[in-house]
Design an enzyme around this catalytic site. Sequence first.
Site: not given
Length: 282
Positions: A37, A186
Amino acid sequence: MKIFHQKNALNSFVEEERNKNRTIGLVPTMGALHKGHISLVKKALLENDSVVVSIFVNPTQFDKKDDLEKYPRNFDKDAELLKVVSDDIVVFAPTVDEIYGDNIKSETYQFDGLDKVMEGEFRTGHFDGVGTIVELLLRTVDPDKAYFGEKDFQQLQIIRKMVEIKKLPYTIIGCPIEREPHGLAMSSRNERLSPTTRDEANFIYETLKTAKTKFGTESAQEIVQWVESEYGKHPIFDLEYFEIADEATLTPILKIKNNQKYRAFIAVYADGVRLIDNLRLN
């Protein structure tokens, strides 16, 4: 760092930014933020005057109630992580009621078949939920650009299609997959894996890389059969699907054609956690 929980307050901020001729980037997330992110946020900061990060666990894109309930949530930790990146980030963290009111329901979209394969085949209604929340966020934030990771590549293509169909004036930016040191893509869901399984989950990326080396010398069917055989030998993982598909149409490959890009897609269960990944093959 500004934090808004109501759309009206966010709208006022956006209006002020527009009056100053400032560009706005949007990074939609469901929280439980990680380096993947943050890479999106950093790219957005480089390309825009102001960046809005939304944190909202969207109920309409979960096909299983249990998965929604178990989805990790830690807003304070997320806010602190963003603050380290930049004090100028704006966080939009609405409640479900603020977004949906009394009608927690997805809009129905026609994605030209992009939603019928892979994730769409196994997760009923998922992409209608994704389309609904992304459209709502785009219309609320009114960004110049919105940033999405390529780990959810099918989702990225569907969002692009939704923007095209709805004729929305926003640029959708796809960003490379961020991986853990041993290769696992991830994901917020990785936190639910046991330490042992998390270490062994590099097997997912390793099989994708081997599939890439086989691509062009072996048929797609042979590669699919090889992957299925490999997972059959690995008791920790339960393979849901492995597909080689055209990047643009997401159609499973029948015969390799010149000047077309192909990508391998995979979904695997480990410790009851569903993990997805993908890799461009050519």
